[in-house]
Design a protein around this motif. Structure first.
Motif, mmCIF file in Angstrom:
data_model
loop_
_atom_site.group_PDB
_atom_site.id
_atom_site.type_symbol
_atom_site.label_atom_id
_atom_site.label_comp_id
_atom_site.label_asym_id
_atom_site.label_seq_id
_atom_site.Cartn_x
_atom_site.Cartn_y
_atom_site.Cartn_z
ATOM 1 N N VAL A 1 39.644 -1.405 42.677
ATOM 2 C CA VAL A 1 38.677 -1.735 43.722
ATOM 3 C C VAL A 1 37.257 -1.495 43.219
ATOM 4 C CG1 VAL A 1 37.836 -1.115 46.027
ATOM 5 C CG2 VAL A 1 40.294 -1.329 45.599
ATOM 6 N N LEU A 2 37.026 -0.376 42.582
ATOM 7 C CA LEU A 2 35.675 -0.035 42.123
ATOM 8 C C LEU A 2 35.176 -0.963 41.023
ATOM 9 C CD1 LEU A 2 35.838 3.854 42.218
ATOM 10 C CD2 LEU A 2 34.707 2.314 43.839
ATOM 11 N N CYS B 1 40.959 -0.581 51.979
ATOM 12 C CA CYS B 1 41.107 0.879 51.938
ATOM 13 C C CYS B 1 42.476 1.259 51.369
ATOM 14 C CB CYS B 1 40.901 1.466 53.324
ATOM 15 S SG CYS B 1 40.581 3.233 53.312
ATOM 16 N N PRO C 1 42.146 3.093 42.901
ATOM 17 C CA PRO C 1 40.688 3.109 43.078
ATOM 18 C C PRO C 1 39.935 2.362 41.974
ATOM 19 C CG PRO C 1 41.586 5.339 43.158
ATOM 20 C CD PRO C 1 42.711 4.426 42.841
ATOM 21 N N LEU D 1 35.010 -1.101 52.602
ATOM 22 C CA LEU D 1 36.221 -0.308 52.828
ATOM 23 C C LEU D 1 36.544 -0.195 54.312
ATOM 24 C CD1 LEU D 1 35.773 2.519 50.184
ATOM 25 C CD2 LEU D 1 37.612 0.826 50.244
ATOM 26 N N PHE E 1 42.360 0.699 47.700
ATOM 27 C CA PHE E 1 41.611 1.789 47.079
ATOM 28 C C PHE E 1 42.501 3.022 46.933
ATOM 29 C CE2 PHE E 1 39.052 5.605 47.145
ATOM 30 C CZ PHE E 1 38.093 5.334 46.177
#
Length: 81
Positions: free
Chosen positions: A30-31, A20, A27, A13, A23
């Motif tokens: 990305v996760l 970032c 989120p 990140l 995200f």
């Protein structure tokens, strides 16, 4: 706890251009690239430094993660942001 993956997320990140921002907008997307437990994902999304610290995340990596996600130092160990 997926210590290595949480540390990798914190590093990524901070250092991967645009990650970032991705995200911030999605989120979950990305996760999905990080093999984290559901509780870890929830804690990262909630920016819950207190939970992550208690669960064993490295304090330096945790600080970097929170700062990258825009958490002020004074708010870092409250019950999520």
């Amino acid at each position: 706890m997926s210590i290595v993956e949480l540390n990798r997320l914190a590093r990524d990140l901070e250092h991967i251009p645009g990650l970032c921002e991705r995200f911030a907008s999605d989120p979950a997307e990305v996760l999905a690239d990080y093999p984290l437990a559901d509780q870890e994902r929830t804690a990262v999304v909630r920016k819950d430094a207190a939970w992550l610290l208690q669960a064993g995340m490295n304090p330096v990596a945790l600080r970097n993660l929170m700062v990258t996600l825009g958490v002020a130092h004074r708010e870092m160990y409250s019950e999520g942001v």
